[in-house]
Structure formats: C-alpha cells, structure tokens
Enzyme design. Structure first.
Site, PDB file in Angstrom:
ATOM      1  N   ASN A  12       0.884  -1.178   0.000  1.00 46.50           N
ATOM      2  CA  ASN A  12       0.000   0.000   0.000  1.00 46.50           C
ATOM      3  C   ASN A  12       0.911   1.213   0.000  1.00 46.50           C
ATOM      4  O   ASN A  12       1.493   1.555   1.021  1.00 46.50           O
ATOM      5  CB  ASN A  12      -0.884  -0.018   1.261  1.00 46.50           C
ATOM      6  CG  ASN A  12      -1.642   1.293   1.432  1.00 46.50           C
ATOM      7  OD1 ASN A  12      -1.825   2.040   0.460  1.00 46.50           O
ATOM      8  ND2 ASN A  12      -2.085   1.579   2.645  1.00 46.50           N
ATOM      9  N   TRP A  13       1.019   1.842  -1.164  1.00 46.63           N
ATOM     10  CA  TRP A  13       1.956   2.969  -1.297  1.00 46.63           C
ATOM     11  C   TRP A  13       1.478   4.214  -0.541  1.00 46.63           C
ATOM     12  O   TRP A  13       2.231   5.146  -0.358  1.00 46.63           O
ATOM     13  CB  TRP A  13       2.120   3.331  -2.765  1.00 46.63           C
ATOM     14  CG  TRP A  13       2.961   2.379  -3.566  1.00 46.63           C
ATOM     15  CD1 TRP A  13       3.437   1.146  -3.189  1.00 46.63           C
ATOM     16  CD2 TRP A  13       3.438   2.591  -4.903  1.00 46.63           C
ATOM     17  NE1 TRP A  13       4.170   0.592  -4.202  1.00 46.63           N
ATOM     18  CE2 TRP A  13       4.187   1.455  -5.266  1.00 46.63           C
ATOM     19  CE3 TRP A  13       3.303   3.623  -5.833  1.00 46.63           C
ATOM     20  CZ2 TRP A  13       4.796   1.332  -6.517  1.00 46.63           C
ATOM     21  CZ3 TRP A  13       3.898   3.506  -7.079  1.00 46.63           C
ATOM     22  CH2 TRP A  13       4.635   2.368  -7.408  1.00 46.63           C
ATOM     23  N   LYS A  14       0.211   4.239  -0.166  1.00 44.81           N
ATOM     24  CA  LYS A  14      -0.394   5.457   0.405  1.00 44.81           C
ATOM     25  C   LYS A  14      -0.154   6.622  -0.569  1.00 44.81           C
ATOM     26  O   LYS A  14      -0.098   6.396  -1.766  1.00 44.81           O
ATOM     27  CB  LYS A  14       0.177   5.756   1.785  1.00 44.81           C
ATOM     28  CG  LYS A  14       0.179   4.535   2.708  1.00 44.81           C
ATOM     29  CD  LYS A  14       0.370   4.919   4.124  1.00 44.81           C
ATOM     30  CE  LYS A  14       0.618   3.675   4.950  1.00 44.81           C
ATOM     31  NZ  LYS A  14       0.240   3.830   6.335  1.00 44.81           N
ATOM     32  N   GLY A 234       2.787  -1.192   4.192  1.00 52.95           N
ATOM     33  CA  GLY A 234       2.835   0.236   3.865  1.00 52.95           C
ATOM     34  C   GLY A 234       4.257   0.679   3.576  1.00 52.95           C
ATOM     35  O   GLY A 234       4.776   0.474   2.482  1.00 52.95           O
ATOM     36  N   GLY A 235       4.886   1.269   4.585  1.00 55.47           N
ATOM     37  CA  GLY A 235       6.216   1.875   4.422  1.00 55.47           C
ATOM     38  C   GLY A 235       7.222   0.994   3.692  1.00 55.47           C
ATOM     39  O   GLY A 235       7.923   1.469   2.779  1.00 55.47           O
TER      40      GLY A 235
HETATM   41  C1  PEP Z   1      -0.666   0.268   5.799  1.00 50.22           C
HETATM   42  O1  PEP Z   1      -0.600   1.386   5.334  1.00 50.22           O
HETATM   43  O2  PEP Z   1      -1.619  -0.442   5.477  1.00 50.22           O
HETATM   44  C2  PEP Z   1       0.387  -0.200   6.697  1.00 50.22           C
HETATM   45  C3  PEP Z   1       0.273  -1.378   7.237  1.00 50.22           C
HETATM   46  O3  PEP Z   1       1.451   0.631   6.899  1.00 50.22           O
HETATM   47  P1  PEP Z   1       2.886   0.260   7.560  1.00 50.22           P
HETATM   48  O4  PEP Z   1       3.325  -1.050   6.970  1.00 50.22           O
HETATM   49  O5  PEP Z   1       3.779   1.395   7.185  1.00 50.22           O
HETATM   50  O6  PEP Z   1       2.677   0.152   9.040  1.00 50.22           O
END
Ligand code: PEP
Length: 257
Positions: A12-14, A234-235
């Site tokens: 999930n690139w956001k 995410g990150g």
């Molecule tokens: C996400 O955005 O769905 C997520 C899990 O972010 P992160 O991996 O950065 O915690």
C-alpha cells in the site's frame, strides 16, 4: 507437517510516489516477483494517477495492481470520486477499502466501507477490507468487539458467494506506520477470531492479511502463524529490497514445512 496456505503480499503505497521513482520501483518488484515461488501472490495498491503506469509496467508480470479507495457510487456528479469501473479500466484487480487512514481522516464508517466493498465486487475487483482497533480500544479490552463489528458490517451486506471473493486485512491502528508491529501471537489471536466470523459466513478460505509495520525482520515470524495468510505492507513497500524480502519471507513459509 501440514502444508501452509498460499500467501499474498500487497503493498500500500499510500500517498507516495512520482513517475520516475515509481518506474524504478515497479520494474524492480516485477523482476523480483518472477523469482518467487508459485505459492506467493504479490500486489501493489498505488495512488489513482499512477494506475496507468502500474498497468504499463506490470502487465504480464506476477504482480497485480490496484487502488487504495473506491467510491460508493457507480458514476455521476461526485466531484473528486473514482468509480470501481474506472479502476478496472486500468487493468486493476485490487482495491483497499476501509483503511484506518480513511476511517479516521475521512470519517468513513462501517456502513460506507460495506457499500464500497459491494461496489468493488460488482466491478470484478478484489476488495481488501481493512479492520483494526486503536490502542485505547485494545487497552480497554474492546478489540474483539471493534474488529467484530467492522467485519460483520461488511459480511452482512454480502452473499456467501460474494464473501469468498474478498480479502481481509487486520491492521491494528497502533501498529500502522509506527514501527511497532503486533507480535505474531497478538496478530494470530485476532486472525483466529476473524476466521471464525468468515467460517460462519462460509468464507473460511478468504485470505487474512496482517498489516502494521511489517518489515523483512518480522515478516517470516508473522507469516508462520496458521491464520496469517500474508501482509498488507505500507512503508516497506516503497523500498523494493524490503518489499521483495517480505515476499520472500512469505515464500519461505508457504511451502511444505
Ligand atoms: C498500511 O498502510 O496499510 C500499513 C500497514 O502501513 P505500515 O506497513 O507502514 O505500518
């Protein structure tokens, strides 16, 4: 020893990315994914403007792509909204719905998330339905109630045939972007609870992803748990080496042990 389920890892690139850096990332992920065992499926959910780029660079690869949100409407005078059919127009197969950042910053409630899930399914997309509790809710012992209500609101709107087509992501809000992942035991406990809800709906094989600070260092331990079928990342999905290392960790535990 039992064979583990196949694993699914979705980035999930956001709201990150620019054309030039995306190209390098997508090409590296597509190349790396080609080396993964068949038992691992990979996807990336990108910002809407980059769906065309994802399609151009990922078509024919092992990597699926999609968006991070979808409108509850199919078309019409809804300025700024993006319909499921538009996402499909770019060859997408995935869409995230009910991410905690949408629930929190855009005040999306359980009902709206359920309708968005329906719109995604009608268009032929696989909705990745996110559920998860805040730290306060966990500390107050409300975790099962919160995630139970979130998943039930979605399942209530779906037939059994529709329910088997979703993916569920358990993302404890206190673990998202904080670097502080749930332990594998904490995650498994909630996943087992969610699995019961899915079983009751006749959708026991729905992939249950864990999300919240998944990184190369903790991925394999998380993915070893019997009800953790992969990750929503995410990150770490923005760094191809980390993302591929997480996919490889999924591969390491998705073969006969
Ligand atoms: C996400 O955005 O769905 C997520 C899990 O972010 P992160 O991996 O950065 O915690």
């Amino acid at each position: 020893m039992p064979k583990q389920r196949a694993k699914l890892v979705v980035g999930n690139w956001k709201m990150h990315g620019r054309l030039a850096e995306n190209a390098a990332l997508l090409e590296a992920v597509a190349q790396g994914a080609a080396e993964l065992p068949e038992s691992v499926r990979v996807g990336v959910c990108v910002p809407f403007p980059y769906l065309a780029q994802a399609q151009a660079l990922l078509a024919g690869s092992r990597v699926a792509w999609g968006a991070q949100d979808v409108s509850e409407h199919t078309q019409g005078a809804y300025t700024g909204e993006v319909a499921a059919a538009m996402i499909v127009d770019f060859g997408s197969s995935l869409v995230v719905v009910g991410h905690s950042e949408r629930r929190t910053y855009h005040h999306e409630g359980a009902e709206l998330v359920a309708v968005k899930t329906q719109r995604a399914l009608e268009a032929g997309l696989t909705p990745i339905v996110c559920v998860g509790e805040t730290l306060e809710q966990r500390e107050a012992g409300e975790m099962h109630q919160v995630v139970g209500e979130q998943i039930d609101a979605v399942l209530a709107k779906l037939s059994a045939q529709e329910a088997v087509r979703i993916v569920v992501a358990y993302e404890p809000i206190w673990a998202i972007g904080t670097g502080k992942s749930a332990t594998s035991q904490q995650a498994q406990e909630v996943h087992a609870f969610l699995r019961e809800r899915l079983v009751a709906k006749g959708a026991q094989d729905v992939p249950l992803l864990y999300g919240g600070s998944v990184k190369p260092e903790n991925a394999e331990e998380l993915f070893r748990e019997p009800d953790i079928d992969g990750g929503l990342v995410g990150g770490a999905s923005l760094k191809y080496k980390d993302f591929l290392a997480i996919c490889e960790a999924a591969g390491a535990v998705s073969v006969t042990q």
